[in-house]
Design an enzyme around this catalytic site. Structure first.
Site, PDB file in Angstrom:
ATOM      1  N   ASN A 118      -7.140  -3.260  14.545  1.00  0.00           N
ATOM      2  CA  ASN A 118      -8.537  -3.560  14.175  1.00  0.00           C
ATOM      3  C   ASN A 118      -8.635  -4.759  13.224  1.00  0.00           C
ATOM      4  O   ASN A 118      -9.697  -5.002  12.652  1.00  0.00           O
ATOM      5  CB  ASN A 118      -9.198  -2.323  13.548  1.00  0.00           C
ATOM      6  CG  ASN A 118      -8.580  -1.920  12.216  1.00  0.00           C
ATOM      7  OD1 ASN A 118      -7.686  -2.596  11.706  1.00  0.00           O
ATOM      8  ND2 ASN A 118      -9.042  -0.821  11.651  1.00  0.00           N
ATOM      9  N   GLU A 154      -9.592  -1.968   5.628  1.00  0.00           N
ATOM     10  CA  GLU A 154     -10.213  -1.691   6.916  1.00  0.00           C
ATOM     11  C   GLU A 154     -11.458  -2.571   7.091  1.00  0.00           C
ATOM     12  O   GLU A 154     -11.920  -3.204   6.137  1.00  0.00           O
ATOM     13  CB  GLU A 154     -10.595  -0.203   6.966  1.00  0.00           C
ATOM     14  CG  GLU A 154      -9.400   0.748   6.800  1.00  0.00           C
ATOM     15  CD  GLU A 154      -8.493   0.832   8.042  1.00  0.00           C
ATOM     16  OE1 GLU A 154      -8.410  -0.145   8.819  1.00  0.00           O
ATOM     17  OE2 GLU A 154      -7.861   1.879   8.232  1.00  0.00           O
ATOM     18  N   HIS A 173      -6.982  -5.127  10.380  1.00  0.00           N
ATOM     19  CA  HIS A 173      -6.776  -4.847   8.950  1.00  0.00           C
ATOM     20  C   HIS A 173      -5.503  -5.501   8.426  1.00  0.00           C
ATOM     21  O   HIS A 173      -4.546  -5.724   9.162  1.00  0.00           O
ATOM     22  CB  HIS A 173      -6.821  -3.344   8.637  1.00  0.00           C
ATOM     23  CG  HIS A 173      -5.640  -2.544   9.057  1.00  0.00           C
ATOM     24  ND1 HIS A 173      -5.694  -1.159   9.198  1.00  0.00           N
ATOM     25  CD2 HIS A 173      -4.356  -2.876   9.365  1.00  0.00           C
ATOM     26  CE1 HIS A 173      -4.510  -0.725   9.562  1.00  0.00           C
ATOM     27  NE2 HIS A 173      -3.675  -1.726   9.681  1.00  0.00           N
ATOM     28  N   ASP A 189       0.819  -1.211   0.000  1.00  0.00           N
ATOM     29  CA  ASP A 189       0.000   0.000   0.000  1.00  0.00           C
ATOM     30  C   ASP A 189       0.856   1.266   0.000  1.00  0.00           C
ATOM     31  O   ASP A 189       2.075   1.208   0.161  1.00  0.00           O
ATOM     32  CB  ASP A 189      -0.964  -0.004   1.209  1.00  0.00           C
ATOM     33  CG  ASP A 189      -0.289  -0.422   2.513  1.00  0.00           C
ATOM     34  OD1 ASP A 189       0.958  -0.378   2.596  1.00  0.00           O
ATOM     35  OD2 ASP A 189      -1.001  -0.797   3.457  1.00  0.00           O
TER      36      ASP A 189
END
Ligand code: PGA
Length: 242
Positions: free
Chosen positions: A136, A143, A138, A67
């Site tokens: 979280n 997400e 990810h 990314d």
């Protein structure tokens, strides 16, 4: 899905596994997908040392990073391109033309994402993908809610992720709100996946990877749909697994 629990830095174990795979590939090309973040730093140090000592070479390796932030390029020390250059690429014998990172400065970001997918395909797909995991759950910037068949695309970062990543910026307002990220489907397309997790903050995500229902609200659970995924966690990150 397999779990390896390490005494120390999971990156040390990850570097050993990457080395094994590179040696097994011999003179054949090897497509390696790479993460940024705090967790993989030990892996990069170890791989750079192995390269300097002549144990491994990257001359047949093609990399695809997971990314990049929208709007940041090599001149920004917060960009992932800058991170990779300064933590890894400048220390190894990889060919510049074999390094691929989504271009956060592209004038047409959607076209850039499509082109990234095309390049991965043209390289023959990803042999080994290394990722970290967010608090979280990810993977890359996928997400919660990211579809399991998603491809490289422009994504919105959650407030959680912006706050976690704010530690690298002067303040949270400077963290880009969007990024270009490989999709969950792109990640699942890799022939082998290694996810590194370090510290108690990742314990819930690692627990969920094995124990939560498989669902896009917790992206790391997607790995249970993959035939060859391994999580390498230190004792703290593995502490909530029953
Ligand atoms: P970290 O990031 O290695 O800096 O904890 C991991 C991630 O958010 O994917």
């Amino acid at each position: 899905m397999k779990l390896i629990i390490t005494d120390g830095d999971p990156g040390t174990k990850a570097a050993e596994i990457v080395k094994e795979k590179l040696l097994a590939a011999g003179d054949k090309k090897f497509v390696l997908s790479l993460p940024t973040g705090g967790t993989p730093l030990g892996m990069y140090k170890n791989l750079a040392r192995m390269n300097a000592d002549g144990e491994i070479t990257f001359k047949n390796v093609i990399t695809f990073n997971l990314d990049e932030y929208e709007g940041l390029g090599i001149e920004s020390d917060q960009s992932y391109r800058y991170f990779m250059e300064n933590n890894f690429f400048k220390f190894i014998d990889i060919k510049k033309e074999n390094i691929n990172i989504p271009n956060g400065l592209a004038s047409d970001l959607n076209a850039e994402c499509e082109e990234y997918e095309r390049k991965i395909k043209a390289a023959g797909g990803i042999d080994l993908l290394v990722a970290g995991v967010g608090e979280n759950g990810h993977l890359a910037f996928n997400e919660p809610g990211s579809p399991f068949d998603s491809k490289t695309r422009v994504v919105e970062l959650t407030e959680d992720t912006i706050n976690v990543n704010a530690r690298y910026f002067a303040n949270a307002a400077d963290v880009p709100r969007r990024a270009l990220s490989m999709g969950v489907g792109t990640i699942l397309g890799a022939r082998e996946i290694l996810v590194l997790a370090s510290g108690a903050k990742k314990a819930e995500a690692v627990r969920a990877a094995f124990e939560a229902p498989v669902n896009p609200e917790c992206v790391i659970t997607a790995l249970r749909n993959h035939p060859n995924a391994v999580i390498i966690a230190d004792k703290e990150a593995a502490s909530l697994i029953k």
